[in-house]
Design a protein around this motif. Sequence first.
Motif, PDB file in Angstrom:
ATOM      1  N   ASN A 252     -76.831 -10.527   2.750  1.00 47.62           N
ATOM      2  CA  ASN A 252     -76.210 -11.802   3.125  1.00 47.62           C
ATOM      3  C   ASN A 252     -76.200 -12.025   4.629  1.00 47.62           C
ATOM      4  O   ASN A 252     -75.482 -12.877   5.141  1.00 47.62           O
ATOM      5  N   ASP A 253     -77.015 -11.252   5.365  1.00 44.17           N
ATOM      6  CA  ASP A 253     -77.181 -11.445   6.805  1.00 44.17           C
ATOM      7  C   ASP A 253     -78.365 -12.366   7.069  1.00 44.17           C
ATOM      8  O   ASP A 253     -79.202 -12.597   6.198  1.00 44.17           O
ATOM      9  N   VAL A 254     -78.417 -12.879   8.284  1.00 40.51           N
ATOM     10  CA  VAL A 254     -79.507 -13.772   8.694  1.00 40.51           C
ATOM     11  C   VAL A 254     -80.182 -13.200   9.937  1.00 40.51           C
ATOM     12  O   VAL A 254     -79.502 -12.787  10.879  1.00 40.51           O
TER      13      VAL A 254
ATOM     14  N   ALA B 128     -79.771 -24.357   9.543  1.00 38.54           N
ATOM     15  CA  ALA B 128     -78.361 -24.489   9.922  1.00 38.54           C
ATOM     16  C   ALA B 128     -77.458 -23.968   8.814  1.00 38.54           C
ATOM     17  O   ALA B 128     -76.462 -23.271   9.077  1.00 38.54           O
ATOM     18  N   HIS B 129     -77.784 -24.296   7.574  1.00 38.66           N
ATOM     19  CA  HIS B 129     -76.987 -23.820   6.425  1.00 38.66           C
ATOM     20  C   HIS B 129     -76.985 -22.297   6.364  1.00 38.66           C
ATOM     21  O   HIS B 129     -75.931 -21.675   6.134  1.00 38.66           O
ATOM     22  N   HIS B 130     -78.151 -21.688   6.540  1.00 36.44           N
ATOM     23  CA  HIS B 130     -78.235 -20.226   6.509  1.00 36.44           C
ATOM     24  C   HIS B 130     -77.349 -19.606   7.592  1.00 36.44           C
ATOM     25  O   HIS B 130     -76.661 -18.612   7.354  1.00 36.44           O
ATOM     26  N   ILE B 131     -77.384 -20.194   8.777  1.00 34.88           N
ATOM     27  CA  ILE B 131     -76.570 -19.680   9.887  1.00 34.88           C
ATOM     28  C   ILE B 131     -75.082 -19.809   9.573  1.00 34.88           C
ATOM     29  O   ILE B 131     -74.292 -18.884   9.805  1.00 34.88           O
ATOM     30  N   LEU B 132     -74.702 -20.948   9.011  1.00 35.83           N
ATOM     31  CA  LEU B 132     -73.290 -21.192   8.688  1.00 35.83           C
ATOM     32  C   LEU B 132     -72.784 -20.271   7.581  1.00 35.83           C
ATOM     33  O   LEU B 132     -71.611 -19.885   7.565  1.00 35.83           O
ATOM     34  N   GLU B 133     -73.676 -19.908   6.657  1.00 39.65           N
ATOM     35  CA  GLU B 133     -73.276 -19.099   5.512  1.00 39.65           C
ATOM     36  C   GLU B 133     -73.515 -17.603   5.713  1.00 39.65           C
ATOM     37  O   GLU B 133     -73.046 -16.790   4.916  1.00 39.65           O
TER      38      GLU B 133
ATOM     39  N   GLU C  87     -88.028  -7.801   3.877  1.00 38.36           N
ATOM     40  CA  GLU C  87     -88.156  -6.739   2.885  1.00 38.36           C
ATOM     41  C   GLU C  87     -86.795  -6.246   2.415  1.00 38.36           C
ATOM     42  O   GLU C  87     -86.627  -5.847   1.253  1.00 38.36           O
ATOM     43  N   GLN C  88     -85.804  -6.279   3.299  1.00 39.07           N
ATOM     44  CA  GLN C  88     -84.463  -5.805   2.974  1.00 39.07           C
ATOM     45  C   GLN C  88     -83.628  -6.862   2.253  1.00 39.07           C
ATOM     46  O   GLN C  88     -82.484  -6.605   1.873  1.00 39.07           O
ATOM     47  N   GLY C  89     -84.180  -8.041   2.079  1.00 35.71           N
ATOM     48  CA  GLY C  89     -83.480  -9.082   1.347  1.00 35.71           C
ATOM     49  C   GLY C  89     -82.634 -10.002   2.196  1.00 35.71           C
ATOM     50  O   GLY C  89     -81.923 -10.875   1.665  1.00 35.71           O
ATOM     51  N   ALA C  90     -82.672  -9.820   3.516  1.00 37.06           N
ATOM     52  CA  ALA C  90     -81.920 -10.701   4.409  1.00 37.06           C
ATOM     53  C   ALA C  90     -82.614 -12.062   4.484  1.00 37.06           C
ATOM     54  O   ALA C  90     -83.809 -12.189   4.202  1.00 37.06           O
ATOM     55  N   THR C  91     -81.864 -13.086   4.861  1.00 36.47           N
ATOM     56  CA  THR C  91     -82.443 -14.413   5.067  1.00 36.47           C
ATOM     57  C   THR C  91     -83.078 -14.459   6.448  1.00 36.47           C
ATOM     58  O   THR C  91     -82.489 -13.982   7.417  1.00 36.47           O
ATOM     59  N   THR C  92     -84.260 -15.020   6.540  1.00 38.47           N
ATOM     60  CA  THR C  92     -84.980 -15.031   7.817  1.00 38.47           C
ATOM     61  C   THR C  92     -85.305 -16.456   8.253  1.00 38.47           C
ATOM     62  O   THR C  92     -85.657 -17.302   7.437  1.00 38.47           O
ATOM     63  N   ILE C  93     -85.177 -16.681   9.559  1.00 38.83           N
ATOM     64  CA  ILE C  93     -85.470 -17.979  10.163  1.00 38.83           C
ATOM     65  C   ILE C  93     -86.451 -17.762  11.305  1.00 38.83           C
ATOM     66  O   ILE C  93     -86.260 -16.855  12.120  1.00 38.83           O
ATOM     67  N   ALA C  94     -87.482 -18.578  11.379  1.00 42.18           N
ATOM     68  CA  ALA C  94     -88.453 -18.491  12.473  1.00 42.18           C
ATOM     69  C   ALA C  94     -88.287 -19.687  13.401  1.00 42.18           C
ATOM     70  O   ALA C  94     -88.211 -20.824  12.942  1.00 42.18           O
ATOM     71  N   ILE C  95     -88.213 -19.418  14.697  1.00 45.90           N
ATOM     72  CA  ILE C  95     -88.308 -20.456  15.716  1.00 45.90           C
ATOM     73  C   ILE C  95     -89.580 -20.154  16.475  1.00 45.90           C
ATOM     74  O   ILE C  95     -89.660 -19.175  17.223  1.00 45.90           O
ATOM     75  N   THR C  96     -90.600 -20.972  16.261  1.00 43.53           N
ATOM     76  CA  THR C  96     -91.928 -20.652  16.771  1.00 43.53           C
ATOM     77  C   THR C  96     -92.679 -21.936  17.100  1.00 43.53           C
ATOM     78  O   THR C  96     -92.099 -23.020  17.061  1.00 43.53           O
ATOM     79  N   ASP C  97     -93.966 -21.826  17.431  1.00 41.50           N
ATOM     80  CA  ASP C  97     -94.679 -22.996  17.933  1.00 41.50           C
ATOM     81  C   ASP C  97     -95.424 -23.808  16.889  1.00 41.50           C
ATOM     82  O   ASP C  97     -95.631 -25.007  17.083  1.00 41.50           O
ATOM     83  N   ASN C  98     -95.837 -23.211  15.788  1.00 42.67           N
ATOM     84  CA  ASN C  98     -96.560 -23.989  14.781  1.00 42.67           C
ATOM     85  C   ASN C  98     -96.614 -23.232  13.465  1.00 42.67           C
ATOM     86  O   ASN C  98     -96.217 -22.063  13.382  1.00 42.67           O
ATOM     87  N   LEU C  99     -97.101 -23.908  12.439  1.00 42.41           N
ATOM     88  CA  LEU C  99     -97.084 -23.336  11.093  1.00 42.41           C
ATOM     89  C   LEU C  99     -98.173 -22.292  10.868  1.00 42.41           C
ATOM     90  O   LEU C  99     -98.284 -21.753   9.767  1.00 42.41           O
TER      91      LEU C  99
ATOM     92  N   ILE D 293     -77.615 -25.569  17.748  1.00 41.68           N
ATOM     93  CA  ILE D 293     -76.274 -25.117  18.133  1.00 41.68           C
ATOM     94  C   ILE D 293     -75.257 -26.244  17.975  1.00 41.68           C
ATOM     95  O   ILE D 293     -74.156 -26.051  17.442  1.00 41.68           O
ATOM     96  N   ALA D 294     -75.619 -27.441  18.441  1.00 42.78           N
ATOM     97  CA  ALA D 294     -74.721 -28.590  18.364  1.00 42.78           C
ATOM     98  C   ALA D 294     -74.393 -28.929  16.916  1.00 42.78           C
ATOM     99  O   ALA D 294     -73.234 -29.236  16.581  1.00 42.78           O
ATOM    100  N   TYR D 295     -75.402 -28.865  16.042  1.00 39.65           N
ATOM    101  CA  TYR D 295     -75.173 -29.189  14.636  1.00 39.65           C
ATOM    102  C   TYR D 295     -74.258 -28.154  13.979  1.00 39.65           C
ATOM    103  O   TYR D 295     -73.324 -28.512  13.252  1.00 39.65           O
ATOM    104  N   VAL D 296     -74.521 -26.881  14.239  1.00 39.67           N
ATOM    105  CA  VAL D 296     -73.684 -25.815  13.676  1.00 39.67           C
ATOM    106  C   VAL D 296     -72.244 -25.957  14.171  1.00 39.67           C
ATOM    107  O   VAL D 296     -71.286 -25.822  13.401  1.00 39.67           O
TER     108      VAL D 296
END
Length: 283
Positions: free
Chosen positions: A180-182, A126-131, A204-216, A252-255
């Motif tokens: 500074n993109d996500v 959520a922080h990454h998305i907000l920033e 690789e380009q230095g962007a922040t990445t978030i995964a929404i997936t099924d398991n680790l 979404i609700a938290y953001v």
Amino acid sequence: MQNIYHRIAEKYPEMSKSQQKVAAYILENINTVPFLTVAKLAKNAEVSEATIIRFAVFLGYKGYSELQQLMQNSVQKQLTTTERLKLSSNIYSDQGQGIFELFQDDVSNIETTLEGLDEKQFMKAAHHILEGRRIYICANRSAKALGVFLQYYLNIIIGHSELIGSADTVSEQLFKLRENDVVIGVSFARYSMNTIELVEYAKEQGATTIAITDNLMSPLIPYSDAVLTASSKLPTFIDSFTAPMSLINALIAYVGKERMDIVEERLEKLEELWERFDIFYKK
């Protein structure tokens, strides 16, 4: 994955009689067991649910969920969509009861997702998305429905989100990618290679990445700064996105809550536009 079944076979002599019944049933039904809930496996193996839990712990796992996830990963990597269709017809053989069980499986998916929710990772995402300067969402095949939903509401809330489109337009979209993109990658087994490659490139380009997936064990994990997991277990040829959608709703609700002042202003302006262009049905 093969070691799981080898371990069951090796430990068989040390098991209690009820645990041996569970082991025998698993080894005889390798393709179907990974998709069964504790209750279903207990019923089919003719043991108690507590025996199933003790069986998993006996093998060295924290519980049935961990054992089930490992077995399921093995099966999902091997089964084609056609084979999954045949599998569902075997598990849900009773039409009326089968429909009820499908709903129950989705309830189980939400419960599993809630139990395994990593609050620190959720807040981090959520922080990454907000920033983030700009939010790019990559979701392909059936997971694209989740991506469209997420992008639609993030665009209303913060206004700078973009859904990465088809392969022939990806280059132009990622040309604008900055540190500074996500980039949010949304993918579930059997996992889209395109989504994996795009998240890897973003990393690789230095962007922040978030995964929404099924398991680790998802192939998105090595390239992700924050990870959100949601259970999508369903023994049919389609993917179950009930729990992933619930997770995205929460995000979404938290953001939105964290940007309440901006969201309120944006929604007021949007309401004026919706009214001006007669967007919604009126009696």
